[in-house]
Scaffold this motif. Structure first.
Motif, PDB file in Angstrom:
ATOM      1  N   MET A 173      -1.388  -1.255   9.121  1.00 16.06           N
ATOM      2  CA  MET A 173      -0.687  -0.614   7.788  1.00 16.06           C
ATOM      3  C   MET A 173      -1.527   0.562   7.339  1.00 16.06           C
ATOM      4  SD  MET A 173      -0.578  -4.077   5.390  1.00 16.06           S
ATOM      5  CE  MET A 173       0.019  -3.040   3.900  1.00 16.06           C
ATOM      6  N   TRP A 174      -0.694   1.597   7.006  1.00 15.43           N
ATOM      7  CA  TRP A 174      -1.391   2.779   6.702  1.00 15.43           C
ATOM      8  C   TRP A 174      -2.048   2.543   4.977  1.00 15.43           C
ATOM      9  CZ3 TRP A 174      -2.435   6.681   9.901  1.00 15.43           C
ATOM     10  CH2 TRP A 174      -1.638   6.920  10.748  1.00 15.43           C
ATOM     11  N   LEU A 175      -3.404   2.423   5.020  1.00 15.85           N
ATOM     12  CA  LEU A 175      -4.350   2.408   3.885  1.00 15.85           C
ATOM     13  C   LEU A 175      -5.309   3.293   3.659  1.00 15.85           C
ATOM     14  CD1 LEU A 175      -5.036  -1.326   4.832  1.00 15.85           C
ATOM     15  CD2 LEU A 175      -3.227  -0.540   3.289  1.00 15.85           C
ATOM     16  N   GLN A 176      -5.848   3.504   2.639  1.00 12.91           N
ATOM     17  CA  GLN A 176      -6.954   4.442   2.160  1.00 12.91           C
ATOM     18  C   GLN A 176      -8.247   3.473   2.748  1.00 12.91           C
ATOM     19  OE1 GLN A 176      -5.696   1.974  -0.125  1.00 12.91           O
ATOM     20  NE2 GLN A 176      -7.299   0.635  -1.138  1.00 12.91           N
ATOM     21  N   MET A 177      -9.342   4.246   2.843  1.00 16.24           N
ATOM     22  CA  MET A 177     -10.578   3.866   3.552  1.00 16.24           C
ATOM     23  C   MET A 177     -11.207   2.991   2.670  1.00 16.24           C
ATOM     24  SD  MET A 177      -9.911   6.257   6.026  1.00 16.24           S
ATOM     25  CE  MET A 177      -9.046   7.574   6.091  1.00 16.24           C
ATOM     26  N   ASP A 221       2.130   1.046   1.698  1.00 11.91           N
ATOM     27  CA  ASP A 221       2.728   0.078   0.471  1.00 11.91           C
ATOM     28  C   ASP A 221       2.467   0.340  -0.952  1.00 11.91           C
ATOM     29  OD1 ASP A 221       0.191  -0.418  -0.120  1.00 11.91           O
ATOM     30  OD2 ASP A 221       0.019  -2.506   0.547  1.00 11.91           O
ATOM     31  N   VAL A 222       2.993  -0.369  -1.903  1.00 13.62           N
ATOM     32  CA  VAL A 222       3.102   0.127  -3.296  1.00 13.62           C
ATOM     33  C   VAL A 222       1.277   0.236  -3.651  1.00 13.62           C
ATOM     34  CG1 VAL A 222       3.112  -2.402  -4.071  1.00 13.62           C
ATOM     35  CG2 VAL A 222       4.196  -0.326  -5.306  1.00 13.62           C
ATOM     36  N   SER A 223       0.643  -0.541  -3.296  1.00 17.16           N
ATOM     37  CA  SER A 223      -0.663  -0.404  -3.711  1.00 17.16           C
ATOM     38  C   SER A 223      -1.272   0.929  -3.535  1.00 17.16           C
ATOM     39  CB  SER A 223      -1.602  -1.540  -3.151  1.00 17.16           C
ATOM     40  OG  SER A 223      -1.903  -1.342  -1.831  1.00 17.16           O
ATOM     41  N   VAL A 224      -1.108   1.481  -2.260  1.00 16.11           N
ATOM     42  CA  VAL A 224      -1.601   3.079  -1.944  1.00 16.11           C
ATOM     43  C   VAL A 224      -0.740   3.981  -2.752  1.00 16.11           C
ATOM     44  CG1 VAL A 224      -1.703   4.603  -0.289  1.00 16.11           C
ATOM     45  CG2 VAL A 224      -2.083   2.300   0.305  1.00 16.11           C
ATOM     46  N   VAL A 225       0.520   3.997  -2.886  1.00 22.84           N
ATOM     47  CA  VAL A 225       1.195   4.702  -4.014  1.00 22.84           C
ATOM     48  C   VAL A 225       0.636   4.607  -5.232  1.00 22.84           C
ATOM     49  CG1 VAL A 225       3.495   5.138  -4.748  1.00 22.84           C
ATOM     50  CG2 VAL A 225       3.111   4.262  -2.255  1.00 22.84           C
ATOM     51  N   ARG A 226       0.368   3.472  -5.640  1.00 17.22           N
ATOM     52  CA  ARG A 226      -0.165   3.370  -6.992  1.00 17.22           C
ATOM     53  C   ARG A 226      -1.382   4.189  -7.073  1.00 17.22           C
ATOM     54  NH1 ARG A 226       1.155  -2.818  -7.960  1.00 17.22           N
ATOM     55  NH2 ARG A 226       3.377  -2.660  -8.504  1.00 17.22           N
ATOM     56  N   LEU A 227      -2.140   4.090  -6.063  1.00 12.92           N
ATOM     57  CA  LEU A 227      -3.517   4.749  -6.218  1.00 12.92           C
ATOM     58  C   LEU A 227      -3.530   6.189  -6.059  1.00 12.92           C
ATOM     59  CD1 LEU A 227      -6.607   4.807  -5.992  1.00 12.92           C
ATOM     60  CD2 LEU A 227      -6.335   4.074  -3.641  1.00 12.92           C
TER      61      LEU A 227
END
Length: 175
Positions: A68-72, A159-165
């Motif tokens: 998944m594409w995520l923050q570090m 995902d939505v958590s990265v969008v919220r961040l």
């Protein structure tokens, strides 16, 4: 100050997401090892969304295990002096970008999410780190890829958590 004491102080002064903040504090009170990967009931992690505000883009990692594409971000280590230091260390290690600076004001968001056993939950304390427009990144062993995305493309890949961040980071930046 110990990393545990720093985490408690950071969370106590974090004013957003009060219910989630209180759950983090309850977790740390119930689990003295709640900062460490070995805590089977869940543990705190520290992450940072790497942004280039001048170009309106964010650097994401394609996580090797989760795909998944995520923050570090990742687990706290005994040498980390603070949650902020852990987030900055993780962002630098996973992005290869030198000279990152955390946005002032402490964590941008909190995000609690389930993870595969043996642990059950990550209590992620999320920061934002600013990169220079000419920042050069590399792919670490923990990633399949690292790539810049314009802000507008993040909802299409993450995902939505990265969008919220990202939304919370942009609000803090005034962008």
């Amino acid at each position: 100050m110990s990393l545990h004491d720093d985490a408690v102080l950071v969370l106590k002064t974090y004013e957003d997401q009060p219910e989630l903040r209180d759950a983090y504090l309850e977790h740390l009170a119930a689990h003295p090892d709640g900062l460490w990967k070995a805590c089977g009931a869940g543990h705190l992690t520290a992450s940072a969304l790497v942004v280039d505000p001048e170009r309106g883009r964010v650097l994401l990692t394609l996580h090797r295990k989760l795909r998944m594409w995520l923050q570090m971000g990742g687990h706290c280590e005994p040498g980390d002096a603070s949650l902020a230091a852990a987030a900055l260390r993780e962002a630098t290690e996973e992005s290869g970008v030198a000279g990152l600076t955390l946005l002032p004001g402490g964590p941008v968001r909190l995000d609690r999410h389930p993870i595969p056993p043996p642990c059950h939950c990550h209590f992620d304390v999320q920061y934002a780190a600013v990169a220079a427009p000419d920042a050069v990144h590399t792919v670490s062993d923990e990633s399949l890829d690292v790539r810049w995305f314009p802000y507008a493309e993040v909802p299409d890949v993450a995902d939505v958590s990265v969008v919220r961040l990202l939304d919370a980071t942009r609000a803090r930046l005034g962008a």
